[in-house]
Write an enzyme that holds these catalytic residues in place. Sequence first.
Site, PDB file in Angstrom:
ATOM      1  N   GLU A 158      -2.925  -2.661   0.409  1.00 34.15           N
ATOM      2  CA  GLU A 158      -2.946  -3.340  -0.894  1.00 34.15           C
ATOM      3  C   GLU A 158      -4.390  -3.718  -1.174  1.00 34.15           C
ATOM      4  OE1 GLU A 158      -0.622  -3.648  -2.974  1.00 34.15           O
ATOM      5  OE2 GLU A 158       1.061  -3.030  -1.727  1.00 34.15           O
TER       6      GLU A 158
ATOM      7  N   CYS B 101      -5.686 -11.392  -5.795  1.00 40.44           N
ATOM      8  CA  CYS B 101      -5.838 -10.004  -6.261  1.00 40.44           C
ATOM      9  C   CYS B 101      -5.093  -9.822  -7.579  1.00 40.44           C
ATOM     10  CB  CYS B 101      -5.375  -9.011  -5.203  1.00 40.44           C
ATOM     11  SG  CYS B 101      -3.830  -9.479  -4.461  1.00 40.44           S
TER      12      CYS B 101
END
Length: 1007
Positions: A769, A803
């Site tokens: 990720e 994020c």
Amino acid sequence: MVPIDRQALNTRIVERGKELYAAIESEKPSLFQEWRWVGKTMGWLLRHEELRTDALRFIDVFPSLATPPILIDHLEEYFGSSVSLPAWLRWTLRHASCGGRLATTVLAKTVHYTMRKLGRQFIIGESANEAVQRLSRIRREGCAFSVDILGESVLSEAEAERYGTLYMDLLKALGPARKEWSPLGAEQKTNDLDWGFHPKFSVSLKPTSLYSQGRPQNFDGSVEGMVARVRPVYEKVLENGGSLCIDMESYQYKDLSLEVFKRLRAEYPAHPHLALAMQAYLLDTDRDLAQLLDWSVSHGLPICIRLVKGAYWDYEVIRARQNSWDIPVFMSKSETDAAFERQALLILKHHPTAFLACGTHNIRSIAAVMEAAKALGVPDHRYEFQVLYGMAEPIRRLLARITGRVRLYCPYGPILPGMAYLVRRLLENTANQSFLRLVFADKMDILGLLAEPSEAASERGAVAGFSGKTDRGPAKEGIHEGCQPGRFLNEPAADFTKKEERSLFAQVITVVRQEMGKVCPLFINGADRTTRDILPSLNPADPADVIALVSQAGKAEVEEAIGAAQAAFARWSKVESPVKAGYLRRAAAWMRSHRYELAAWQIGEIGKQWDQASADVAEAIDFLEYYAREMVRLDGPHALPSPPGELNQYFYEPRGVCAVIAPWNFPLAITTGMVSAAVVTGNCVVYKPSPLTPAIGRNLVEAFRAAGLPAGVFNYVPGRTEVIAEYLINHPWITTIAFTGSTQVGLRIIENAATVRPGQTTVKRVICEMGGKNAIIIDEDADLDEAVPAVLVSAFGFQGQKCSSCSRVIVLDSVYDRFIDRLIDAAQSLPVGPAHDPAFVLGPVCDHQAQTRISGYIDVAAVEGKILYSGKTPAGSNYVPITIVGDIRPEHRIAQEEIFGPVLAVMKVKTFGEALEWANSTRFALTGGVFSRSPRNLNEAKMRFQVGNLYLNRHITGAMVERQPFGGLRMSGLGTKAGGAEYLLHFMDRRVVTENTARRGFSPDLL
Ligand SMILES: Cc1cc2nc3c(=O)[nH]c(=O)nc-3n(C[C@H](O)[C@H](O)[C@H](O)COP(=O)(O)OP(=O)(O)OC[C@H]3O[C@@H](n4cnc5c(N)ncnc54)[C@H](O)[C@@H]3O)c2cc1C
């Protein structure tokens, strides 16, 4: 006091109710008079239940439809395919949508006329002077009033100050007007008070409209802020001879409002007319009311209580369900009705010190108050009746006739921004259980409506109210502790509306502080290990504050950890799935019982605010619980299509030793997610925490130790990235690498993993990720009351270091100025300071390096665009100012590069299509958001906005396990969705077995 015979009282209530009803039976409230335009609209809404949601949504969006073409577009989108529209309206809409100018004009005018009429139904006037004129008329008709100022949600201190000014202006107009009014109640005119005891005007206000920074977790600070803002208004009210009522808002502000009320009441002891609205539908109200009445008696301070049922029922249920919190309201209408009667009775019993304002339109509830007052011998001057302006006129007139003491709650303010109030009233009046609807529109039998509200329900309510618990929320204990894992439910984050939660949280932070600064050892093969190489982990807000002295693993320790994991794998890989799942659930139970401590470590080591830290812990628990259930579900063997004589099956098996490289921004949640997925699928783990959060990472050791996880299955090796990271991932025994972090590092890991090294027997798999450059689009019809706070929390929550954070906001030209003005005002209001103090919403960034990097980007922003806002930073380390930069275009670095800080690029576009194009114009595709009330545009976004997680009309951070499997596309990740049903598959290989089951021509499945 003579005890009340409840049965006899109920008989009298029903009789009284029948009399009241008989007196108004032939009348209808204007809202339901179908010969009037408003009544016609209501009638249509009631007849077409299937269109009710769309109609209310249309009314909600209406204020933002600035031009006739936009209005027609929305009408078409909301109602174009409906056959329920009257024929003339359908015809006109069809012609208008095809560009017919006359049809457009007629339709736009009709809609505007209808909306104004609807607004006017509930809103007394649009300016202070107009309001005063109408209020004077109401008084001439024999009713008193309480006036409230409507408006948009208050999102900033600038807006709160403007609201305060509006109240002052109103009071300036009311003061002189008051002198012209004769007191109500003819015989007591001498003392210039209505009915001889009440000031001639009342003002209602919501504390959050005067102070924008009220937050339950900062309880004392919020009360101070609210009192400081309400005080001058109250003083002005008193100076002008009026009274004040504090409205009750949603549950999260309930305790704050109670405290504000008590503070003001105590500050002005000579003024008994300060009132507080209390909501009967809340489970807490029995307890709150009893405590408030006691307080009033013990302090010798008479009080006024406006008892209402509560206007936010749907909102409270939704909010509680979404957060897995106990639902704070009764779940059946009769429980609320019963609570109302019970509480009214209690207030009336305290009539020497408590004045009751009975706020309801329900004849049963009104009759109950009348008869209880009579039974208790309560003098008239100790209670009055209140109704909302524009509703239940026959009831209002009747009450004025019988009792003479009726007050109308009269909102005023510009009609368009007041639409939220209108929607609430329409929702209420069209609800299936609304008393007014049932009586006046559905013509339900009055005897049924006058029946005593469920006795059983009320008793349960009283108990629940006192205990503050409800059995209607998720059945947590059974699910978390039972032998059979039940349905997965998200773990609730701390509910700071609860006093116990707040004080426990504060206490634990202090206790954990004492634990900090100690040695944090490695954990290899089930044992703690210290090394001579020690690095301190520091508090980002104060680098002199050492959170832990962390033993650093070198290559030798990593080698040892990998060896231990490899050895443990032989046994662990064969453990049955339910058993492996059990370890996770025990670790979850440990985390649950240490949730405050775990949050406290995050506050200290990485500067998460209270709510952010608590949410991170809840998410970690979610991962453990969810993956435990998932592994049981995935346990094989699984059947494949098998013809007679052939048995096809597949099953999953673990891959070997997994390296987990975790980030610092969700130091417990993401770590726990990656580690638990690897462990429960039968792999063994070597975990390297971020050098910024090793102490938080160490908490996972304790969780697994408490769960009794066998030695070697989970190994913890904090260390210098440059020394051990590549050594770990390049090791030939590592089969799987789970990584969350920057795109740059993620790509290097993928590249390294592709190289086969001596001794390696498995092709490495990377579960990755990475970064994002996430955008939120603000459409021209966006609800800015919702969009501004959502952008704020998405862009600046945890200093923009997620994020999923929003780093670009793409705004349609037509709303640009209003959006930006409100956004800047709101950003300016955010208090910044260290995370341990709940007064602050933003804190320092993670370390000095990050501060320098982000500051560099702010310099770039100033060159590429125009700095629209640069916030102030407090003294101390690692603070970066909130920065909002305008005039940014897709080609700018500020629009392309991941900054990971509180820097927001603002991009202006002409069309929604262009907004989508710009949103998609980066190499990232992680999260995105759209604020729009156009069904067509929302649909288009669903199809074309290319991100892993798209959020419509809400903030874009805070994905929930199971509900929003999380992960990005393109350069944001490899499409693995953490917290989703497929995630565990990445940690396993699938093997298929085919068996020929036929023997000499016969097969068991044909026998
Ligand atoms: C003068 C005045 C001031 C007010 N001020 C406030 C205020 O400050 N804050 C505030 O929140 N409201 C306020 N209200 C609104 C009030 O809370 C009610 O929403 C409204 O009066 C309708 O209730 P009712 O008793 O008139 O009608 P009814 O039809 O008898 O009751 C409707 C109410 O029942 C409750 N209810 C509906 N369905 C359910 C269910 N399934 N389970 C449990 N309960 C249910 C809800 O509270 C709903 O509003 C005020 C009302 C008046 C008259």
